[in-house]
Motif scaffolding. Sequence first.
Motif, short mmCIF file in Angstrom:
data_model
loop_
_atom_site.label_atom_id
_atom_site.label_comp_id
_atom_site.label_asym_id
_atom_site.label_seq_id
_atom_site.Cartn_x
_atom_site.Cartn_y
_atom_site.Cartn_z
N ARG A 198 13.73 2.97 5.11
CA ARG A 198 13.04 2.68 3.85
C ARG A 198 12.18 1.43 3.98
O ARG A 198 11.05 1.37 3.49
N VAL A 199 12.72 0.39 4.63
CA VAL A 199 11.95 -0.84 4.81
C VAL A 199 10.69 -0.57 5.63
O VAL A 199 9.58 -0.97 5.25
N ALA A 200 10.86 0.13 6.77
CA ALA A 200 9.71 0.41 7.63
C ALA A 200 8.68 1.28 6.91
O ALA A 200 7.47 1.02 6.97
N GLY A 201 9.15 2.33 6.24
CA GLY A 201 8.23 3.23 5.55
C GLY A 201 7.49 2.56 4.41
O GLY A 201 6.27 2.72 4.26
N MET A 202 8.22 1.80 3.59
CA MET A 202 7.57 1.15 2.47
C MET A 202 6.68 0.00 2.91
O MET A 202 5.66 -0.28 2.29
N LEU A 203 7.06 -0.68 4.01
CA LEU A 203 6.20 -1.71 4.56
C LEU A 203 4.85 -1.11 4.96
O LEU A 203 3.78 -1.66 4.65
N ALA A 204 4.90 0.04 5.61
CA ALA A 204 3.67 0.73 6.00
C ALA A 204 2.84 1.13 4.79
O ALA A 204 1.61 0.95 4.77
N VAL A 205 3.50 1.67 3.78
CA VAL A 205 2.78 2.12 2.58
C VAL A 205 2.12 0.96 1.87
O VAL A 205 0.95 1.04 1.45
N GLN A 206 2.83 -0.16 1.74
CA GLN A 206 2.27 -1.31 1.04
C GLN A 206 1.08 -1.91 1.79
O GLN A 206 0.09 -2.32 1.17
N MET A 207 1.15 -1.95 3.10
CA MET A 207 0.01 -2.42 3.88
C MET A 207 -1.18 -1.50 3.69
O MET A 207 -2.32 -1.95 3.52
N GLN A 208 -0.92 -0.20 3.71
CA GLN A 208 -2.00 0.78 3.52
C GLN A 208 -2.62 0.67 2.13
O GLN A 208 -3.84 0.78 1.97
N VAL A 209 -1.79 0.43 1.11
CA VAL A 209 -2.30 0.31 -0.26
C VAL A 209 -3.27 -0.87 -0.38
O VAL A 209 -4.34 -0.76 -1.00
N VAL A 210 -2.90 -2.01 0.22
CA VAL A 210 -3.79 -3.17 0.18
C VAL A 210 -5.11 -2.87 0.87
O VAL A 210 -6.20 -3.17 0.36
N ALA A 211 -5.03 -2.25 2.06
CA ALA A 211 -6.24 -1.95 2.82
C ALA A 211 -7.14 -0.96 2.09
O ALA A 211 -8.35 -1.16 2.00
#
Length: 420
Positions: A33-46
């Motif tokens: 969950r941490v890895a997946g959500m970390l990826a999603v949040q980075m993608q959202v900002v970009a």
Amino acid sequence: MPPLPPSSATVLPAGPAGSAFRHRSFKLFWCARVAGMLAVQMQVVAVGWQIYELTDSALALGMVGLFQFLPSLALALVAGHVVDSRDRRRVLLAAVGLQAVAIAALCVLTAAGALAAMPVLVYAVVAVIGAAKAFEGPGNQAILSALVPPADLPNAVAWNSSATQTAMVTGPALGGLLYIAGPAVVYATSALLLAGAVLFIALLRPRRVAQAPRAMSWESLMAGIGFIRGQRAILGAITLDMVAVLLGGATALLPVFARDILHVGPEGMGVLRAAPAIGAVAMAVVLARVGVRRHAGAWMLAGVAGFGAATVLFGLSTDPVLSFFALIAIGATDQVSVVVRMTLIQLATPDDVRGRVGAVNSLFIGASNQLGEFESGVAATLLGVVPAVVLGGVGAIALAAGWARLFPELRRIDRLTELR
């Protein structure tokens, strides 16, 4: 459809409450969950900063949320049926893997200059991500109860929420910093993190839940909706959280605030984007350690009212520091309602309908987040950015008061553990 009785069957030892991390599969799930959500949040900002740079339009920001929500809306009931009739771990593997492929596609399209030439391609890719999330949401919710015994479930819900919020603290800030090197770098990093999440999910060993392939029928598709309609407290909790976030979607407009009002740039936007998660993580840790011991329904209503008040403060602020702390308060107050809602759903839902109930819950969450982004973009276009955010916060406060009267069953919930 009459409400279904909660399931009490389990093959796991009850064990002492409050010890979810002593279970290996839960640790792996938390890391995924941490890895997946970390990826999603980075993608959202970009995606947010990139699309605003390319279009200079608040409405375009809202369209990103709309295109991610529409596939979730179309697939929600089908996803719930699939989760309840197929191996939930494999459903999660497919959903998270598809997101990794989609974000890798964003990296390739950005590096090739295709997004600069045709920004609408972003909408196509986020629609694929939305389709994957339609299956990931109910899959995550359904598998959680198979990783820990019932006594540990409230603690697992709080720590599971903290996984999301932990990633939301570091993800936006990291995404904002990496964006200095270009959006393609952010997307590449996100895709690698999702690949790691796939590995963690592959190692899960949840307890076996009685599942059998079933023919898709209208009755099967509607079972989750029928269950929720028969449980007034759950219905009130889900709709309260959905409408509150739908009204108070200030974070969708952060690129506008960061660039045009607070003047802090993409790095500052990453920090601001992380602020709600800082508040949410702090609150999640408190709730994981001490829990909501009494008056859980009243605490949820108070959390929504506090969320609205903090949203008003953020909308009126022109100081980056004050805005940062207002966003922290938004995250902390929202976390109270999230933990109460998710614990209520987990404890009151029987195993054989978890996927379909989770699909409906995920649809409501998607409506509040992705559709809320679209609503915020439209409201900002029509009313202006600041009035849109302030009115949304006022609406959330009024909503809490209205739901206290409309759903007395929710207001009267005392101890969550009594629902088992």
